[in-house]
Motif scaffolding. Sequence first.
Motif, PDB file in Angstrom:
ATOM      1  N   ASP A 197      -4.806   1.293  -0.041  1.00 47.22           N
ATOM      2  CA  ASP A 197      -3.096   1.502  -0.049  1.00 47.22           C
ATOM      3  C   ASP A 197      -2.934   1.707   1.464  1.00 47.22           C
ATOM      4  O   ASP A 197      -3.610   2.277   2.182  1.00 47.22           O
ATOM      5  CB  ASP A 197      -3.051   2.749  -0.698  1.00 47.22           C
ATOM      6  CG  ASP A 197      -1.551   2.782  -1.296  1.00 47.22           C
ATOM      7  OD1 ASP A 197      -0.864   2.158  -2.088  1.00 47.22           O
ATOM      8  OD2 ASP A 197      -0.784   3.286  -0.216  1.00 47.22           O
ATOM      9  N   ASP A 244       0.440   2.841   2.285  1.00 51.00           N
ATOM     10  CA  ASP A 244       1.493   3.634   2.653  1.00 51.00           C
ATOM     11  C   ASP A 244       1.667   4.808   1.892  1.00 51.00           C
ATOM     12  O   ASP A 244       0.705   5.500   1.981  1.00 51.00           O
ATOM     13  CB  ASP A 244       2.868   2.863   2.534  1.00 51.00           C
ATOM     14  CG  ASP A 244       2.887   2.228   0.920  1.00 51.00           C
ATOM     15  OD1 ASP A 244       2.665   2.575   0.102  1.00 51.00           O
ATOM     16  OD2 ASP A 244       3.486   0.949   1.249  1.00 51.00           O
ATOM     17  N   GLY A 276       0.692   5.678  -1.259  1.00 52.67           N
ATOM     18  CA  GLY A 276      -0.008   5.994  -2.383  1.00 52.67           C
ATOM     19  C   GLY A 276      -1.629   6.270  -1.910  1.00 52.67           C
ATOM     20  O   GLY A 276      -2.452   6.406  -2.676  1.00 52.67           O
ATOM     21  N   GLU A 296      -4.579   7.317  -4.451  1.00 48.98           N
ATOM     22  CA  GLU A 296      -5.448   6.382  -4.657  1.00 48.98           C
ATOM     23  C   GLU A 296      -6.954   6.817  -4.326  1.00 48.98           C
ATOM     24  O   GLU A 296      -7.773   6.569  -4.992  1.00 48.98           O
ATOM     25  CB  GLU A 296      -5.261   5.432  -3.576  1.00 48.98           C
ATOM     26  CG  GLU A 296      -6.228   4.132  -3.760  1.00 48.98           C
ATOM     27  CD  GLU A 296      -6.225   2.967  -2.934  1.00 48.98           C
ATOM     28  OE1 GLU A 296      -5.725   2.067  -3.178  1.00 48.98           O
ATOM     29  OE2 GLU A 296      -6.313   3.200  -1.575  1.00 48.98           O
ATOM     30  N   LYS A 319      10.863   6.476  -2.848  1.00 45.23           N
ATOM     31  CA  LYS A 319       9.861   5.649  -2.504  1.00 45.23           C
ATOM     32  C   LYS A 319       8.282   6.229  -2.601  1.00 45.23           C
ATOM     33  O   LYS A 319       7.601   5.259  -3.230  1.00 45.23           O
ATOM     34  CB  LYS A 319       9.918   5.043  -0.969  1.00 45.23           C
ATOM     35  CG  LYS A 319      11.221   4.058  -0.758  1.00 45.23           C
ATOM     36  CD  LYS A 319      11.268   3.476   0.616  1.00 45.23           C
ATOM     37  CE  LYS A 319      12.014   2.689   0.976  1.00 45.23           C
ATOM     38  NZ  LYS A 319      12.442   1.938   2.341  1.00 45.23           N
ATOM     39  N   LYS A 359       5.915   5.013  -5.677  1.00 46.29           N
ATOM     40  CA  LYS A 359       4.577   4.252  -5.234  1.00 46.29           C
ATOM     41  C   LYS A 359       3.548   5.112  -5.748  1.00 46.29           C
ATOM     42  O   LYS A 359       2.410   4.819  -6.328  1.00 46.29           O
ATOM     43  CB  LYS A 359       4.481   4.428  -3.617  1.00 46.29           C
ATOM     44  CG  LYS A 359       3.319   3.727  -3.206  1.00 46.29           C
ATOM     45  CD  LYS A 359       3.034   2.307  -3.599  1.00 46.29           C
ATOM     46  CE  LYS A 359       1.666   1.807  -3.165  1.00 46.29           C
ATOM     47  NZ  LYS A 359       1.618   1.497  -1.748  1.00 46.29           N
ATOM     48  N   TYR A 391       3.292   4.102  -9.421  1.00 51.94           N
ATOM     49  CA  TYR A 391       2.574   2.538  -9.365  1.00 51.94           C
ATOM     50  C   TYR A 391       0.936   2.610  -9.018  1.00 51.94           C
ATOM     51  O   TYR A 391       0.539   2.137  -9.808  1.00 51.94           O
ATOM     52  CB  TYR A 391       3.133   2.013  -8.236  1.00 51.94           C
ATOM     53  CG  TYR A 391       2.609   0.700  -8.167  1.00 51.94           C
ATOM     54  CD1 TYR A 391       2.891  -0.364  -8.822  1.00 51.94           C
ATOM     55  CD2 TYR A 391       1.853   0.267  -6.959  1.00 51.94           C
ATOM     56  CE1 TYR A 391       2.132  -1.766  -8.752  1.00 51.94           C
ATOM     57  CE2 TYR A 391       1.124  -0.783  -6.596  1.00 51.94           C
ATOM     58  CZ  TYR A 391       1.245  -1.789  -7.635  1.00 51.94           C
ATOM     59  OH  TYR A 391       0.744  -2.962  -7.191  1.00 51.94           O
ATOM     60  N   VAL A 392       0.959   3.409  -8.188  1.00 50.23           N
ATOM     61  CA  VAL A 392      -0.849   3.479  -7.876  1.00 50.23           C
ATOM     62  C   VAL A 392      -1.609   3.994  -9.093  1.00 50.23           C
ATOM     63  O   VAL A 392      -2.505   3.404  -9.349  1.00 50.23           O
ATOM     64  CB  VAL A 392      -1.000   4.437  -6.655  1.00 50.23           C
ATOM     65  CG1 VAL A 392      -2.543   4.744  -6.376  1.00 50.23           C
ATOM     66  CG2 VAL A 392      -0.374   3.652  -5.372  1.00 50.23           C
TER      67      VAL A 392
END
Length: 676
Positions: free
Chosen positions: A603, A605, A607, A611, A648, A652, A655-656
């Motif tokens: 990753d 940014d 995340g 992660e 954001k 994110k 999403y991760v």
Amino acid sequence: MFASGKDYCVSSGQLVTLIVAIGLLALLSRISAPNVLAYALTLAGFSGMMMAMLWRWPIANARLVFAGAVMAHAIALLGTPAFEDDYFRFIFDGWRTITVGTPYGVTPESFFANPAVQPALGPVLDGVNYPEYPTIYGPVLQFAFAATYALFGADPMGLRLLFTIANLAMIVLLLRRHAPGHVAFYAWNPLVIAETSLHLHPDGLMALAIAAAVMVGHRRPILAGALFGMAAGVKLVALAAWPLLIRIRPSGLITAIATLGAAYAVFWVQGQGVGFDSTATFATQWHFNPMLYEALFQALRWDWARLAALVMAGALVVWMHARGRSIEDVPLSAIFGVILLFAPAVNSWYLLWLLPFAVERGYIWPFVATAALPLSYITGLNLGDPGMEAFAVHPMARMSQWAILAVATGYDWRGYRRAAARNHGSERSGAILTQAKIAVIMPALNEEASIGGVVAGIGAALPHVTQIIVVDNGCTDNTAAIARSAGALVVLEQERGYGAACLAGIAALRDDIDIVLFIDSDGSDVLTDAPFIVAPIIDGRADMVIGSRSMGVQEAGAMTAPQRFGNWLAPALIRLIWGVRYTDLGPFRAIRRSSLSALNMRDRDFGWTVEMQVRAAKLGMPILEIPTGYRRRIGVSKISGTIDGVIKAGVKILYVIGREAFGDFGGKTNLQKGTR
């Protein structure tokens, strides 16, 4: 080759037992007035006996496993499908498809007085169950039924050969991936042989397509997608395995949808439907031999019970998919087992959905179930008991099924807990690092007001630190110059993003670094806590240590409300999916260098931190959280200080978590497994 004469004798005895079992079943099926009770008890008893023998004396020869399966199927083909009538519908559907192009939309009973029906089809029509309903079978099955009818007409031998060959192909696939002793649990299982060659159930075709798709997986995503589509075209329950497609390239999912859609379209364009009406009737009205669904039914009755069962089973299926680290690691046997647990109708041949995927998983309940579910044949209709409903399973048979399955699942659960306790008790990271070389990585973006003090502070907190790296993430002020003057190595990374900066710092590490410490460069971290964060790694008690702001003392205003909410939500999701408890996603963390490499961080940014924590959880790394203080940062935050940054970052992070839940990462997991 066998290791000894004793091994040869034992394996010969097992093979003889299998042959006797299938021979008795074939003989009972040919009796003019077959005794269902004797047949069901023979099937259940020999299935249990074979599983016990294979557990006690595993077979080490793959050729023997396959040869024994071929012999057993050949003997089964000598019997007759006297105890099942589904195959009459298969033959009728094949005839309809050959003659008019579609089996859908028309009931068999509408042909009872039709002079156009061939005489050979008369007994077939007489044997079709539920002739008042059009067919419910999927389009891929209809192609198979049409092919066997074209070759064999109304003779069921065509279907029997098709299902037998498919099952032998499944055994070949399993032998390519698993030990012969484990494959024998499937290949030499009397229920598996009976349900394919004697009872003519096509469910093994679905399992074969899924197993082949998993085998080709990432290497041939288009082929895998086509196989998944074909599996759902056999039975729609195969859709429970489709989340595996998310782990393959998008072309796999696209191909699966196209394959299934094309199979249905062949019949849909003819204007008589594709069997969904009959399927809906079956799904909403059929009630036979349920397991856990029975409790929901008694509490909620028809509609609400089915809705509750669908929601509960669906949630568990998604959860089990999410926990798997790779396409091979997702427990399809447990997924289909959950579906059976909540299904309103449970037949013994449904075990063909899951048994191939239980091979070498380490639990016994699927194979013990082959000794339990044949008891569902003991119904009022088969017993000829006017005091019972036709399709009601005898109460003693129901109780026996539940008792057998309860003992088996209890045994598996005890084994799982013991394995988990052993793993937890022996959990250690790498060797103790008596002279650890520590590197510090600090991403920085316009932090000239704080960077000098942070570099000096971490040097004072860790006087023997080997390397201090400040990553210039596109600064437009004097951050880089101040960091150099304070003694740090400055690395330039023009691509904006916290993860990109961390990856650039990792690339600049010296080869001899043992521990990597990540800190923020804005002055928010309490640097005097650094020794406590690296200590568990030095002592060998952990591979990764996170400085938890939630467990420590925070200065007023140091964390915003969105940060606090995110620090609750993300760890809650991680604990729900992977069972690892975190309290924070804080950037102040240390990790063993070798473990960091194993995480394969990508990753670039927002995340990055989540992660790292998710992948550490999936790998089963020893992880600790240490309370750390947290202060208000110096300057303006690039994330929590702006609405855009908060949104954001939040999106994110979620999403991760989703990506890691349904994406392949590495090889097989360290899931605790029992032993045979």
